[in-house]
Design an enzyme around this catalytic site. Structure first.
Site, mmCIF file in Angstrom:
data_model
loop_
_atom_site.group_PDB
_atom_site.id
_atom_site.type_symbol
_atom_site.label_atom_id
_atom_site.label_comp_id
_atom_site.label_asym_id
_atom_site.label_seq_id
_atom_site.Cartn_x
_atom_site.Cartn_y
_atom_site.Cartn_z
ATOM 1 N N GLU A 76 0.809 -1.231 0.000
ATOM 2 C CA GLU A 76 0.000 0.000 0.000
ATOM 3 C C GLU A 76 0.839 1.276 0.000
ATOM 4 O OE1 GLU A 76 -2.943 -0.213 3.147
ATOM 5 O OE2 GLU A 76 -3.971 -1.899 2.172
ATOM 6 N N THR A 251 -9.119 5.069 16.419
ATOM 7 C CA THR A 251 -7.699 5.020 16.062
ATOM 8 C C THR A 251 -7.393 5.955 14.885
ATOM 9 O OG1 THR A 251 -8.219 3.046 14.790
ATOM 10 C CG2 THR A 251 -7.225 2.728 16.953
ATOM 11 N N ASN A 271 -13.224 4.797 13.478
ATOM 12 C CA ASN A 271 -14.532 4.366 13.969
ATOM 13 C C ASN A 271 -14.493 4.033 15.458
ATOM 14 O OD1 ASN A 271 -13.008 2.027 12.499
ATOM 15 N ND2 ASN A 271 -14.146 1.054 14.147
ATOM 16 N N ASP A 316 -18.656 1.807 11.148
ATOM 17 C CA ASP A 316 -17.234 1.801 10.765
ATOM 18 C C ASP A 316 -16.929 2.931 9.778
ATOM 19 O OD1 ASP A 316 -14.571 1.090 10.579
ATOM 20 O OD2 ASP A 316 -14.901 -0.664 9.315
ATOM 21 N N LYS A 359 -15.144 7.618 4.551
ATOM 22 C CA LYS A 359 -15.912 6.425 4.167
ATOM 23 C C LYS A 359 -17.391 6.716 3.951
ATOM 24 C CE LYS A 359 -13.438 2.583 6.404
ATOM 25 N NZ LYS A 359 -13.591 1.597 7.500
ATOM 26 N N ASN A 422 -11.807 4.320 0.769
ATOM 27 C CA ASN A 422 -11.064 3.819 1.922
ATOM 28 C C ASN A 422 -9.716 4.535 2.018
ATOM 29 O OD1 ASN A 422 -9.779 1.888 3.874
ATOM 30 N ND2 ASN A 422 -11.770 0.917 3.672
ATOM 31 N N TRP A 423 -8.638 3.848 2.319
ATOM 32 C CA TRP A 423 -7.343 4.519 2.562
ATOM 33 C C TRP A 423 -6.685 4.975 1.265
ATOM 34 C CZ3 TRP A 423 -3.356 2.595 -0.107
ATOM 35 C CH2 TRP A 423 -3.537 1.294 -0.628
ATOM 36 N N VAL A 580 -11.541 -10.084 2.617
ATOM 37 C CA VAL A 580 -12.861 -10.352 3.181
ATOM 38 C C VAL A 580 -13.951 -10.524 2.123
ATOM 39 C CG1 VAL A 580 -13.641 -7.940 3.425
ATOM 40 C CG2 VAL A 580 -14.373 -9.630 5.090
ATOM 41 N N CYS A 645 -10.331 -12.658 7.657
ATOM 42 C CA CYS A 645 -9.056 -13.074 7.056
ATOM 43 C C CYS A 645 -9.228 -14.107 5.951
ATOM 44 C CB CYS A 645 -8.112 -13.639 8.119
ATOM 45 S SG CYS A 645 -7.456 -12.394 9.221
#
Ligand code: CA
Length: 724
Positions: A76, A251, A271, A316, A359, A422-423, A580, A645
């Site tokens: 990433e 976080t 979140n 989230d 998000k 997202n990121w 996921v 996972c």
């Protein structure tokens, strides 16, 4: 500018080795021809003034050089280029340095994170990059360390543990250097931690200040920079609930930006934990500073202002996404309207703003002098949790059905927990005035937990306070097709002044790469289906589409050496969604995952090696011998402990083992040796014996056997194991 000139002079004299140029200096660009911050410069616009590669010749791009990387997990990081050296971080928090022109590897650094730590990652063992300042490189590790190394030699200078490793904290974000400090946050809000940002001295890693994003669970002072604002105001926004046990989340796992002009620091907060506001805080209070952008004094960490994008967060909906600092001519009215003049012109005023596309699907423009909301407009379609924002109060106008813990009914939200963005970094081109967002649609179901399995809290697995049954697809071919069709990606060119999408490009799958824009009127982006693309920044016209063999999630950067402009990026899939997604991965599911650094230039002639032959996969599940109750229990356990996972409905993901073809399925003993025996703990599959009893381990095995047989009989082609 004076600081920049000083830096060059020192570089010439001493070959830029470990120079302390200006202790009050920052990590801003020393030369616009390079890429010295992960976001280009302190503004993090990811816009390069280079135009040697431009809309007229971008079709001539070819590969200059490439390097294969060691771990087939998510990559990433954005390459950072300073003084002719290119630096990346990779999966498992490793750092590599190359000669940016030739690709020669100069050094590498492996912090040797234990494989067991993988179980504490919500979203793969990724790392988004380094910070560099004055000959020192700073990066975070999955196990919560902040490490400083010498940029020339790769030798370690210092390291400090920034987290309590008895808790499921991780670091995936890049640190930022501000003045004489290096700043870092952390992740772990899905499992249950308390978020914070810490400033360390760049000289030796000693702590300077810390700002907690959620209250102290014992109601005490932390001796931290955040104490005052919590005592005065923020504590009151929380009520009794599970946050006191879990830590509350919040976080700061990605965005930290320094505003040089106003001498303010901004960070985006994640979140809540658990997600479910009803459980987290008794359904009461906005829960500051979850889902907020917070501004603090960079020298002391004391609070300046905040804007909460999603009050009482419950889905989230993080606000951790990339923050861009800009100055714009903001429309304030029209001249000539009153006179009936048809030559009306738009009146504007200069505003210091920040751009944010979190998000929750709305694009925010904030006045960064005070945090005032200037605009909140949707950057994607189909948002169903809120219809918009009340500009007087700055609060969302919510759909009451979205608060599933109040209605008691499941709610399928758009966006879902993976967000409309997202990121993956977005970019801003001051010439076009557009922000290029790697957007997506990934719906997700939320419901209150009803089973004992979903209600149970523990060290392992997601502790987010929802029921996981609604989050897993039923065994139905039509639902599979619908899920694939509903999960899509999009490059959105958003006009912040108009509050509208200027142009967009549809992609067949979600989780596409971050973007970069240049003065060559270009936008670059890699896709989850393995193409590297370039578009005209003003019109969106496609100008380049190159097969890169592998899905791409990271953002590119660009730099100039000896008159040639290069474009650099990492390939690989990875991160939360591919792990996921299950069948909702759609067209990206079968695309290979190749961890590689690729550097392109005009006329580059290097070719990639042929893809390895796909290995034959034995598709031979054991005969089912279970009761429907065992399968149902196994499904609930799978959702709670395994899904994030190993993928929705155990259909495999090409990263972690596809359980449906596991050699241990036929033997309860062999299966248990892994699930509760910890036989594969070095690969992140630690023992779940603290969470699962023997009959539950068996129920899980029977569920996977059932999945394996059902898939083979029904949709084997669509959901066959992905060859690695
Ligand atoms: Ca999260």
């Amino acid at each position: 500018m004076r600081r920049l000139r000083l830096f060059f002079a020192t570089c010439l004299l001493a070959a830029c080795q470990n120079q302390v140029v200006d202790e009050s200096g920052t990590s801003t660009a020393t030369d616009n021809a390079e890429w010295s911050n992960i976001g280009f410069d302190a503004k993090e616009q990811r816009h390069s003034p280079l135009d040697k590669i431009n809309e007229n010749n971008v079709g001539e791009l070819g590969i200059a050089w490439f390097k294969d990387l060691p771990d087939a997990r998510g990559q990433e990081a954005t390459p950072v280029v300073v003084d002719g050296k290119l630096y990346i971080t990779t999966a498992w928090s490793k750092v590599f340095a190359y000669d940016a022109k030739t690709g020669k590897e100069l050094w590498s650094y492996d912090p040797e994170v234990s494989g067991e730590k993988a179980v504490d990652t919500c979203c793969d063992v990724v790392n988004r990059g380094i910070a560099i300042s004055r000959g020192r490189i700073f990066f975070g590790t999955i196990d919560g360390r902040l490490i400083a190394i010498d940029a020339n030699t790769g030798a370690r200078l210092w390291e400090t543990q920034t987290t309590d490793n008895s808790k499921p904290y991780t670091i995936t974000g890049a640190p930022r250097v501000v003045k004489n400090m290096v700043l870092i946050g952390n992740g772990g809000a899905e499992f249950g931690v308390r978020g914070y940002v810490t400033a360390y001295k760049i000289s030796d890693g000693t702590k300077k200040w810390r700002f907690y994003t959620v209250p102290n669970p014992q109601g005490k002072a932390d001796g931290a920079a955040s104490d005052e604002v919590f005592a005065k105001a923020a504590n009151k926004t929380w009520s009794d609930g599970e946050w006191k046990i879990s830590g509350g989340g919040g976080t700061v796992w990605d965005s930290i930006v320094y505003d040089e002009e106003l001498d303010q620091l901004y960070f985006g907060v994640g979140n809540g934990n658990p997600w479910n506001h009803g459980l987290r805080s008794g359904g009461q209070g906005d829960n500051l500073f979850l889902s907020s952008i917070v501004a603090v004094n960079p020298d002391t960490g004391t609070y300046l202002w905040h804007y909460q994008e999603t009050p009482a967060e419950s889905w989230d909906y993080t606000a951790t996404q990339h923050i861009i600092i800009a100055e714009v001519d903001w429309p304030v009215g029209t001249e000539g309207d009153a006179k009936g003049d048809d030559q009306a012109s738009i009146l504007t005023e200069k505003r210091k703003v920040l751009f944010h596309a979190p998000k929750n699907g709305f694009f925010f423009v904030l006045d960064r002098t005070n945090g005032q909301l200037m605009s909140a407009e949707p950057y994607v379609e189909n948002i169903n949790w809120a219809e918009g924002y009340d500009m007087k109060t700055g609060r969302p106008i919510e759909n009451p059905d979205a608060r599933f813990y109040k209605t008691g009914k499941p709610f399928i939200a758009i966006p879902g927990a993976l967000g409309a963005h997202n990121w993956h970094p977005m970019s801003y081109n001051p010439a076009t005035g557009l922000v290029y967002i790697p957007a997506q649609q990934i719906p997700q179901g939320y419901e209150v937990p009803t089973s004992d399995i979903d209600k149970k809290r523990g060290r392992l697995g997601f502790n987010v306070g929802i029921g996981w049954a609604v989050g897993q697809l039923p065994d139905d071919k039509d639902i599979y097709k619908a899920a694939i069709a509903a999960t899509t990606g999009k490059l959105v060119a958003f006009d912040p002044k108009a509050g509208k999408v200027a142009w967009s490009v549809d992609y067949p799958a979600a989780w596409n790469g971050g973007t970069m824009t240049t003065a060559g009127n270009l936008v670059f982006q890699g896709t989850s289906i393995g193409l590297f693309k370039a578009y005209a920044a003003d019109s969106g016209k496609e100008l380049l589409s190159m097969d890169m063999q592998s899905g791409i999630v990271a953002a590119p950067s660009t730099y100039m050496i000896d008159g040639e402009q290069y474009v650099a990026f990492l390939t690989s899939k990875g991160g939360a969604f591919p792990l996921v997604a299950g069948v909702a991965g759609g067209a990206s599911r079968k695309i290979p995952n190749i961890p590689r650094l690729v550097v392109m230039k005009l006329g580059g002639k290097t070719t990639l090696p042929a893809l390895p032959e796909k290995s034959e996969i034995v598709w031979n599940p054991p005969e089912p011998t279970s009761t429907p109750q065992q399968v149902a229990e196994g499904k609930a356990l799978y959702g709670r402990f395994c899904l994030v996972c190993h993928g929705d409905s155990a259909v495999g993901n090409g990263f972690t083992p596809d359980l449906r073809v596991s050699g241990t399925l036929a033997s309860g003993e062999a299966w248990a040796s892994i699930i509760t025996g910890g036989a594969l703990k070095q690969h992140g599959m630690v023992s779940f014996s603290s969470q699962l009893k023997a009959d539950q381990v068996e129920a899980l095995r029977h569920y996977v056997i059932d999945r394996s047989n059902w898939t083979k009989a029904n949709v084997a082609e669509d959901t066959a194991p992905i060859a690695r």
